[in-house]
Design an enzyme around this catalytic site. Structure first.
Site: not given
Length: 253
Positions: A154, A158
């Site tokens: 993640y 991002k």
């Protein structure tokens, strides 16, 4: 006359959480709303809710990972509303785990939804935006882009969105299109509820634990992110391009 009257905002993963909060604000300020998502039940609920409030809304089940599905949805949106002015790359998932426990699928699924999905949507949207010499692309990043335990996938995705944002800003700025990113901190959504459940902590305790580390002494809500997205989407923000704003209740290093 409100800020986004006559504009069309296309939000990926917009049927719940941050995406829905963003859609709600745009709708309140006069925009036509288009939402794609893979959650049919949530789409139907959001569509009914928005129509009851008198908002102009288009919803379609589509997977951001499939370029053809995104392109078809955008074609239908432009046919219905006439323009596509604002894209919010919001669709996202989590598959948290420590690195030594993380599977290939955990990694790839998160990369595909966040990065490939945002690439697909941005590439499709810019065709319409270039023709009209106007557009706003806002991608939802995260404070996790700075690194976060248990989120190698993640955090990487991002951070990648921030690189995509800055590159889009460089390539598309000459066409009246700006690209910016909002990086939320702790926001109360279905995603954070899922995280609390995964680690075995009651959500109230999970929220209170987060608040203890937030200088403004409260947790974030989807509306907090929506306000930042709306700033980037505003016509008056045309000289703000390639930027990342952290909306986290305090500074992030």
């Amino acid at each position: 006359m409100t800020r986004f009257t006559g504009k069309t905002a296309f939000i990926t993963g917009g049927s719940r959480g941050i995406g829905k909060g963003v859609a709600e604000l745009f709708a309140q300020e006069g925009a036509n709303i288009a939402i794609i998502d893979i959650n049919e039940d949530a789409l139907a609920e959001t569509a009914a809710e928005f129509k009851e409030k008198g908002y102009h809304i288009f919803v379609k089940k589509a997977n951001v990972v499939e370029a053809g599905e995104v392109e078809t949805a955008m074609e239908e949106v432009v046919q219905q509303f006439g323009t596509l002015d604002i894209l919010v790359n919001n669709a996202g998932i989590i598959r948290d785990n420590l690195l030594f426990k993380m599977t290939d699928d955990d990694w790839q699924f998160v990369m595909d939804v966040h990065l490939k999905g945002s690439f697909n949507a941005s590439r499709a949207a810019q065709k319409y935006m270039v023709k009209q010499n106007y557009g706003r692309i806002i991608s939802i990043s995260s404070t996790s882009a700075l690194g976060n335990r248990g989120q190698a996938n993640y955090a990487t995705a991002k951070a990648g969105l921030q690189g995509l944002t800055k590159t889009l800003a460089i390539e598309l700025g000459r066409y009246g299109i700006t690209a910016n990113s909002v990086a939320p901190g702790f926001i109360e959504t279905e995603m954070t509820k899922a995280t609390a459940e995964r680690v075995g902590i009651p959500f109230t305790d999970f929220v209170n634990g987060a608040i203890a580390a937030i200088p403004v002494a409260r947790s974030g809500k989807p509306a907090d992110i929506a306000n930042a997205v709306a700033f980037f989407a505003d016509e008056k923000s045309s000289f703000v391009n390639g930027q990342v704003i952290y909306v986290a209740g305090g500074p992030k290093n």
